[in-house]
Design a protein around this motif. Structure first.
Motif, PDB file in Angstrom:
ATOM      1  N   ALA A 278     -10.178 -19.181  -1.237  1.00  0.00           N
ATOM      2  CA  ALA A 278      -9.558 -17.940  -0.725  1.00  0.00           C
ATOM      3  C   ALA A 278      -9.115 -18.134   0.732  1.00  0.00           C
ATOM      4  O   ALA A 278      -7.997 -17.732   1.111  1.00  0.00           O
ATOM      5  N   ALA A 279      -9.954 -18.782   1.530  1.00  0.00           N
ATOM      6  CA  ALA A 279      -9.601 -18.984   2.949  1.00  0.00           C
ATOM      7  C   ALA A 279      -8.428 -19.958   3.076  1.00  0.00           C
ATOM      8  O   ALA A 279      -7.569 -19.795   3.952  1.00  0.00           O
ATOM      9  N   LEU A 280      -8.397 -20.967   2.205  1.00  0.00           N
ATOM     10  CA  LEU A 280      -7.279 -21.930   2.252  1.00  0.00           C
ATOM     11  C   LEU A 280      -5.974 -21.233   1.873  1.00  0.00           C
ATOM     12  O   LEU A 280      -4.929 -21.420   2.524  1.00  0.00           O
ATOM     13  N   LYS A 281      -6.040 -20.404   0.818  1.00  0.00           N
ATOM     14  CA  LYS A 281      -4.825 -19.672   0.385  1.00  0.00           C
ATOM     15  C   LYS A 281      -4.339 -18.780   1.519  1.00  0.00           C
ATOM     16  O   LYS A 281      -3.143 -18.734   1.819  1.00  0.00           O
ATOM     17  N   ALA A 282      -5.290 -18.095   2.165  1.00  0.00           N
ATOM     18  CA  ALA A 282      -4.905 -17.183   3.265  1.00  0.00           C
ATOM     19  C   ALA A 282      -4.261 -17.970   4.417  1.00  0.00           C
ATOM     20  O   ALA A 282      -3.422 -17.434   5.144  1.00  0.00           O
ATOM     21  N   ALA A 283      -4.657 -19.243   4.536  1.00  0.00           N
ATOM     22  CA  ALA A 283      -4.099 -20.070   5.620  1.00  0.00           C
ATOM     23  C   ALA A 283      -2.804 -20.770   5.197  1.00  0.00           C
ATOM     24  O   ALA A 283      -2.191 -21.481   5.990  1.00  0.00           O
ATOM     25  N   GLY A 284      -2.437 -20.601   3.928  1.00  0.00           N
ATOM     26  CA  GLY A 284      -1.222 -21.263   3.420  1.00  0.00           C
ATOM     27  C   GLY A 284      -1.439 -22.755   3.223  1.00  0.00           C
ATOM     28  O   GLY A 284      -0.491 -23.549   3.278  1.00  0.00           O
ATOM     29  N   VAL A 285      -2.683 -23.152   2.980  1.00  0.00           N
ATOM     30  CA  VAL A 285      -2.994 -24.580   2.779  1.00  0.00           C
ATOM     31  C   VAL A 285      -3.090 -24.855   1.276  1.00  0.00           C
ATOM     32  O   VAL A 285      -3.796 -24.152   0.549  1.00  0.00           O
ATOM     33  N   GLU A 286      -2.376 -25.913   0.849  1.00  0.00           N
ATOM     34  CA  GLU A 286      -2.427 -26.321  -0.554  1.00  0.00           C
ATOM     35  C   GLU A 286      -3.717 -27.120  -0.767  1.00  0.00           C
ATOM     36  O   GLU A 286      -4.112 -27.872   0.137  1.00  0.00           O
ATOM     37  N   TYR A 287      -4.356 -26.995  -1.941  1.00  0.00           N
ATOM     38  CA  TYR A 287      -5.594 -27.755  -2.120  1.00  0.00           C
ATOM     39  C   TYR A 287      -5.686 -28.394  -3.507  1.00  0.00           C
ATOM     40  O   TYR A 287      -5.011 -27.970  -4.446  1.00  0.00           O
ATOM     41  N   SER A 288      -6.528 -29.427  -3.569  1.00  0.00           N
ATOM     42  CA  SER A 288      -6.834 -30.060  -4.845  1.00  0.00           C
ATOM     43  C   SER A 288      -8.350 -30.291  -4.860  1.00  0.00           C
ATOM     44  O   SER A 288      -8.945 -30.574  -3.820  1.00  0.00           O
TER      45      SER A 288
END
Ligand code: NAP
Ligand code: ZN
Length: 371
Positions: free
Chosen positions: A54-64
């Motif tokens: 959730a925090a990564l999405k809010a920061a606009g960071v793509e993740y795997s």
């Protein structure tokens, strides 16, 4: 009083319940793509994975997500994680879990930016490129891996070995004890014993100093009252007690960061490799003998740490005897193998007396030898 100390622990620790949810700015600073390194399921179970994504999405960071880390992580799995990070184009890594995923995440950062290092090469090859930046989020109250520059991995020959140095520290530690609330009782006991072992081994280590001893005393003052409660197998720690245990594991980690471990940890690795004992318990079975050696080698220090536990020497040994038990039998040939293997073990030299490989082999024989 010898007040000398020299302390370096470069990770920035941000602590508090809900800290991950409010850390988007940190993630944004670290880049646009993040590899999450974790174990099979606990990160999901305890809620940490959902908070991170959730925090990564809010920061606009793509993740795997690389969730293949097992207990006692293999160098080969971490090397695969490094490759996954490179292929994904990760700018940074977030490690979530107990000591196994956290140690693995440290190694993944090294492998990801150093493709000349493969599997056990992490122990011998030069790290040429700066490892990827790392954020660590602990979910057990034990190893203190969040605050050490140490990664304990399992070599291709099945032996556990640590690798350490400035390249193995996190950049940020997000410390939220609520993630430890879902840890099952047996793991809670074993990890609490691990933290206790870190505190006392580093207290008596030849590398201890004034400050590291303060962290050790603080850690045992919080851990021992909880071990007394955990002696009753039906007892469940309250949330407040779990918070206290989690922070105590960090204090013990800070002591460990300076002092390192002594013979219980060196010997405990063998019991994990050969008999599958969980790490904390495997080391803690040797702690009563270690404390008796410590009393011989440094009576004044021994009195200080016993006082810090808040219980008498007798009470402490009673609780350790009750909790540090393993139902294993070790054949004499195996003990002879250990005697040879331990003759070069550095952890013996870091210990407070001249207790060596022969003493270690006798101790194993007395505790677990086949009759
Ligand atoms: P662990 O091996 O990381 O995890 C043990 C088990 O607990 C796994 O099944 C894990 O599940 C589960 N688990 C973790 N967090 C949980 C949670 N919140 N709720 C429910 N289950 C949870 O255990 P550990 O004792 O923390 O770590 C041991 C490792 O750390 C050993 O390899 C040891 O050598 C190393 N160590 C490192 C240092 C250091 O300074 N770097 C110090 C001491 C020990 P999943 O598999 O699903 O994650
Ligand atoms: Zn340990």
């Amino acid at each position: 009083m010898n007040t000398h100390f020299n302390f370096c622990m470069p990770a920035e620790i941000l602590s508090g319940k809900g800290i991950v949810k409010t850390s988007s700015e940190i993630f944004k600073l670290l880049g646009k793509k993040c590899l999450i390194v974790t174990g099979k399921s606990s990160a999901e179970k305890c809620g940490a994975l959902a908070d991170v994504t959730a925090a990564l999405k809010a920061a606009g960071v793509e993740y795997s997500v690389f969730n293949k880390i097992t207990e006692n992580p293999l160098t080969a799995t971490c090397c695969d994680g490094g490759r996954a990070g490179r292929e994904f184009g990760a700018d940074f890594v977030v490690g979530i879990g107990g000591g196994s995923p956290l140690d693995a995440a440290k190694a993944v950062c090294v492998y990801a930016s150093n493709d000349h290092i493969v599997n056990d090469g992490i122990y011998t090859e030069k790290i040429i490129n700066i490892p990827l930046p790392l954020v660590l989020i602990g979910t057990t109250a034990g190893t203190g891996s969040e605050v050490t520059g140490v990664s304990v991995l399992t070599r291709e020959n099945g032996r556990k070995q640590s690798v350490s140095g400035k390249n193995f520290y996190a950049k940020y530690v997000l410390a939220d004890p609520t993630y430890t609330y879902s840890v099952p009782t047996a793991t809670t006991v074993s990890t609490a014993l691990d933290a206790f072992a870190h505190a006392v081994e580093s207290y008596f280590s030849k590398k201890h100093d004034f400050l590291s001893r303060k962290f050790s005393c603080l850690a045992v003052s919080e851990i021992v009252p909880l071990l007394l409660k955990l002696k009753d197998s039906d007892f469940k720690l309250s949330e407040e007690e779990r918070d206290s245990l989690y922070f105590a594991s960090l204090y013990a980690g800070l002591a460990l960061n300076k002092g390192g471990t002594c013979f219980p940890h060196g010997m405990g690795y063998a019991l994990t490799e050969d008999y599958g004992l969980p790490h904390g318990l495997a080391c803690a079975v040797f702690i009563p003998a270690f404390l008796k050696e410590a009393k011989k080698g440094d009576g004044k220090g021994y009195a200080e740490i016993i006082k810090a536990t808040g219980v008498s020497e007798n009470e402490l040994f009673k609780v350790l005897d009750a909790l540090c038990k393993a139902d294993i039998t070790i054949p004499i040939e195996k003990i002879e193998e250990y005697r040879v293997r331990w003759s070069t073990l550095k952890n013996f030299k870091n210990s407070p007396t001249d207790f060596g490989a022969d003493d270690g082999a006798s101790l194993v024989y007395n505790l677990f030898g086949e009759v």
